[in-house]
Design a protein around this motif. Sequence first.
Motif, mmCIF file in Angstrom:
data_model
loop_
_atom_site.group_PDB
_atom_site.id
_atom_site.type_symbol
_atom_site.label_atom_id
_atom_site.label_comp_id
_atom_site.label_asym_id
_atom_site.label_seq_id
_atom_site.Cartn_x
_atom_site.Cartn_y
_atom_site.Cartn_z
ATOM 1 N N TYR A 152 15.701 9.561 -4.999
ATOM 2 C CA TYR A 152 15.999 9.982 -3.640
ATOM 3 C C TYR A 152 16.991 11.132 -3.670
ATOM 4 N N ASN A 186 7.415 5.077 1.166
ATOM 5 C CA ASN A 186 7.722 4.234 2.316
ATOM 6 C C ASN A 186 7.359 2.803 1.972
ATOM 7 N N TYR A 243 7.592 12.039 0.723
ATOM 8 C CA TYR A 243 7.191 10.643 0.821
ATOM 9 C C TYR A 243 5.765 10.492 0.323
ATOM 10 N N GLU A 261 10.815 6.497 7.345
ATOM 11 C CA GLU A 261 9.584 5.741 7.207
ATOM 12 C C GLU A 261 8.631 5.998 8.368
ATOM 13 N N PRO A 267 4.245 11.604 5.913
ATOM 14 C CA PRO A 267 4.602 11.600 4.501
ATOM 15 C C PRO A 267 4.969 12.959 3.942
#
Lengths: 391, 775
Positions: free
Chosen positions: B169, B183, B345, B390, B394
Motif C-alpha cells: 500500500y 479490495n 486496486y 473499496e 478499481p
Amino acid sequence: MVSQEANALRRSEPFIERLQRFGKSMLRSPITLVGTIIIAVIIVQALSNILQGEYDFELFVKQLMVGLAQGSIYALVALGYTLVYGILFMINFAHGEVFMAGTYIGFFAIDAMNKTGFLEQHTLLSLLIVFLVAIVSSVLVAVTLERIAYRPLRNAPRLVPLITAIGASTFLQRAFVGLFGSSPRVYPNVHFYILPQVFHLECNAVDGVETCLGMDLVSGRYPLQFLGIEILFRPFYLVVFLAAIAMMATLWYIVRRTKTGKAMRAVAEDKATASLMGINVDSVIVTTFVLGAALAGAAGVLFALYNRQVVPTMGFAPGLKAFTAAVLGGIGNIPGAAVGGFFLGIVEAVAPSLLNIPNQLENVIAFGMLVLVLIFRPSGILGEVLTEKKA
Amino acid sequence: MQHRKMFWLLSLVVIASLALAACGPQATPTPTPTEEPAAVEETPTVEPTVEEPTAEPTAEEPTAEPTTEPTVEAAAAGLKIGLVTDVGEVDDRSFNQSAWEGVQAAAAALGGEASYIETQDSTDYAANIAEFADNGYNIIVTVGFALGEATIQAAADYPDIHFIGVDQYQGEALPNVTGLVFNEDQAGYLAGVLAARMSQTGTVAGVYGTDLIPAVVLFARGYEAGALATNPDINVITTFHPGGLDVAFTDPEWGAQTAAQAIDQNADVIFGAGGKTGNGALTETANRTTADKPLYCIGVDTDQWETLDEAHPCLISSAMKLIPVGLEAIINQIVAGEPPSGNYYGPVGLASFHDFADAVPAEVQEELTTIAAQLTSGELATGVTLGGGEAEAPTEEAPAEAAATGTSIVTIAPGDTVLLGFSAALSGEGVEPLGVDERRGAELKLAERPTITVGGVEFPVAIDPQDDLCSGEGGQTVANRFASDERIVGVIGHMCSSSCTAAKPVYEAANLTMISPSCTAPSLTEDGSLAFNRVVITDAFQGPTAANFIFNTLGVTRIATIHDGSPYGEGLVGATGDAFVALGGEIVSAQAINVGATDFRGVLEEIASTDPGLIYFAGFVAEGAKLAEQRADAGMQDVYFMGADGIKAPEFIEAAGDAAEGVYASSPVPLSGDAYDAFIAAYTEAYGEAPIAPYHATAYDAVGVMLDAIEKVGTLDADGNLVIDRVALSQAIRATKDYPGLTGSLTCDANGECGNALVDVFVAQNGNWVSTSAE
C-alpha cells in the motif's frame, strides 16, 4: 659467600614456588583469574579516585561510620539466619519478616506511650518496654512459624522447608499489609539523655543558670574533632555497634559455654543421636528460633529508632542483606555473621563514592562483593563452622 | 560438602530475586506491539535454499540471473521486466508464482523480456532490486509487503524505472511506484454470496485472523454483506482471533476449534481467512464433512486448492486476489505511457471450483460471475464502509495523502453531524471513574458548544465514546475502529499512556489526530509524530518553575540532585536540572537512589562533601522523607531540601517529622477561578455529583481545542458539504495559541504539547504545606 647465595636461593625458592602454585591454580580455575582481575580493577579505580582527590579521608571516615551502623543492623539480623542454619541447616527466609513483625508491633507500643507522654517522662522504661514488646512479638511469630511451617517438614528434602520459608515470608508480609495497610508508620523521635554531669550538651541557659540534659543517645548529633577532621557524630551509631557486638558475644557464650548451647551443638551434629542421649530435639530447635527471633526483634527496634519509617515490606531488603552477610561471614559461624554484616554495611556505604559508581548500583556492588569473597573463600570470610559430619 | 554447593545456588537465587525486586515497582507497562502487522495472506515461507540463484534456463522457468537468457523472446521493444520475489521460490503456488505468471503474460503480450530473482534472505531485497535496476530493466515488480520499504528506496534511487509493489500500500504516492492492492471486501462479498447459496442450514461462518488488521475486517464484513445480500435471513457467525498480531495468523488450533464450534452451531459453510489460523479452520471443516451432511469451506488470497491439500474434501473455492490480472493491467498502462502511481486496486475473484464444479449449481456460478463483474465495474457496492477506496473503481488512483485505512479528507453533508471519537476506560476497577469523569468533561463542552460554524453554516458535533479499558490492547482496538470509520474527524483520548502508545501509530497511519486529556508519558511526543497531542502537562512541566524558584527566589546556585530511578523522577530531575543550568546554576552532584532502600546516609555524606546549597529530590514520599531526615546526619540540616508533587503530601510531613519543616515542593495548583466554578456547577447539575476524578477539565479543554481547529481548517465545497482535511487539522491543533482553557491559557508546540497548569512552590510549615507565593 657460597652459603649466603644458597641461603638467598633457599629463601627465594618458596616465593617462586608459591607464585607457580598460584599461577597453576589460576589456570585450573579461570574464575579465580576473573576474580583477581576484578579485584585489580577495583583497586586501580579506587586508587585513581583517591589520588585525583575525588575521594578524601574525611568522606571515608564519615561513610565508614554510617556503614558500620547500617552493618550492625545487618549483623544482628544475620545472627538469626546463621544460628538457625548452624543448627538446622535450613535457610529461614521468613527471618526478615520476623524482624519486621517485632518492629511493627513495637510501633504500636511506642506510639501509645508517645501519645500519653509516658515516653518523654520515663524514656528508659519506655524503651525497655518497646524492646520487650518487639522481642516477644518476634519470638511468638518465629515459634509459631517453626511449629506450623517447619517442624512438620523437618525430615523432608532440604528444598521443601526452603520453599515453605519463602511462602511464609510472603504470607507474613501480605498479612501485615492486610491487617495494618501498606502506608508507612513512623516511630517518634526519641530523646534519651544520659550523664548530664559528664557531657555538657543540650544546655539551656535560663536566667543565667545553665542546665544540661546530657548526651542524647538516640537522636543527638554532635560535632567531633577527630584526626584533624570534623565529623558529625551520632552516638546512636556507637549504640547500635556495641549492641551488635554484645548480642553476638552473648549468643556465642550461650552456644559455646552453656548446657543449652551444648545441646544445640549436639542436635546440629546428629539429631537422631542427640535424641538418644536424652536431648529434647524439638525444644532445642524452638530455643534456637527463640534466640534468633529475639535478636531480630531487638535489631528491629534499633533499626526503627534510627530510620523511623516502618512498613510491612521493610523486612525484605534487610533480610536479604542479612542473609548475604551471613553467607559472606561464613554461614553457621556466629562471629562470621557479625563480620559479614559490618563488611556489607561498610561496602554499601563506601564503595559507590570510592569507586565513583552510581549510588543506585549499591546492591550490585554488595552482591558483587559476595561473589568475589566466595570465589576466593568459598566458605565465607571466617569460614563455616561445620558441625555436620563431613566426608 | 553438599550444602556448600547449595549456597552458591542460593546466593544466585538471592541476587536474582533482589534484581527482580529492584526492577519490579519501577517497571512501567509499555505495550509494544512489535510484530509487523502481518497481512491476511501468509507471506510465502518457503525455506530459502542454500545455494545462490543459479542459471537454469528452461522454457518454463527463467533464470535467476537477470542477465542471462530472457524467457520470453523480446521483439526488440526494449521492454525488460524484472521480478523480485519475497523470501521463497518463484513456484511457491502462492503470491510469488501468481505474480510471476502475470509478469510473464504481460511480457509475452507486449513483446518484452522478463526475469526474476528469488530472494534468499530478507536482507537481500535492496541488492536484488539493484541487480535489475543496474541492468537496464524498465519495470521492476516486487512481491509482498515486506519489500515495501526497499521498493520505495529503490524508486527514489532510480527515478527512471517504474516499480510495482504487489500488496504494498502506498501511503505517499511516488510517480514511479504503483502499489497493487486489492479490495478485500469484494473478495469476501463473493465468498459470502457463494456461502449463502451453498448453505443448507441457513447458517454460515467465517474464521478470521485478528480484527486489528483492516484487510481482515474487510474480508469479514464483505463476507457478511455478500451472504446477507443473497439471503437476508441467513445467520452469519463471525469470529476473530482474540490474540495479538504475533499469534493471530499462526494459530491453526484456534482456527480448528472455532470452526468446530461454528459447525456445532449448525454452520455448514466455513470461510477461513487468516494465514495458518484460517487454514486450521479449513482443515477442520474438511475433517468433519460427511456424505450425509456435506460441509463446505472457502479459502482466501490465492487458490488454496493448490496450497492446502488437506482442505480438498470441503474446499469449494477461494476468495482470491487476482494478482496476474492486476499486474498485467498495470504493466500495460506503464507501457502505454500512463503509469498509475499511488495505488492500483486489482480485481478480485473466486478461484476455480475444482472438484466441486458439479456441486455448485450452474446458475450460482453464473450469478457469481455477474456479481464479480459488477463489483469490478463499480456497478455494485459491497456496502462495507471500512477503509479507503473499496467503493472506488478499481482503476482509480487513491489520493496521494491516503493512508492505509482511510483518506485524510472527511466530507460531511449539510445537516450531518461532525463526529469525534472519544476513548477512555469506561469500565474496569479503579479506572472507570477516571474515564467517566473525562467523558463528562467532554460532554459538558459539547453541551455548551453543540455546533461548529464553517462559512456561516452550522454543523452539529457529537462524540462516539468507546471503552479502551486503559490497556494497550484496548487502545489498539478502539483506534482501529476509529481509523476504519470514515466519519471520524478526530479523536479525544485516549486516557492512559499505555493506551495512547498503542493507538498512536494506528492514527498516524490513518492520518487521524488525537488530543489526549491525560496521557502523561513523556515519550509520546518525542518521535515527531503528527497524530498525538495532549492538553495535560507532563511530569517534567514543573521543572522550569522549580529551577526558577531555586535560582531566583532562594538565590541558590549550587544544587545536588537525587532521583529515584522512576520515569517520573528521572524526567523531572532532567527538566529541572536543564532549566537550572540554563539559568546559570551548577549541579554539583547528581545521584540516584533505590526505591525501598532505607539508609541513604552514605550517599548523603558524598553529597555533603560537594557542599550544595540545596538538595533537589524527584521521587515519592517514602524515600523523600528519609532523605530529608537523614540529611541532618550528614550535617546538612541547614541545606534546603526541595521536591515536587511526588512529596507534596501530608504523609511526607508526618514521616519526616521535624526534618520536614522548611522543605519545599513544587506542585500544580488545583484549578480555581470563576470559569472553573461555573464548570463545576454545570457538572454537578448535570450528573448530580461533584467531579469524581481529576481529568474532567483537560477533557473539556481537549474538545474545545479540537473544535476550534476544525473550524479553522473546515471548508465548504460547492454542494455545501463540510470538508475537513485531517492532516491540516492536526497542524491546526499544533498552531493553537492562547486558547482560553479551564486549565489555563493553552498554546501548543510543534510536538503536540498543549498542556498548561499553574505551578506553585509550597513549603512545609508547622505541619502544613503552605504556598510560597501566597505570602
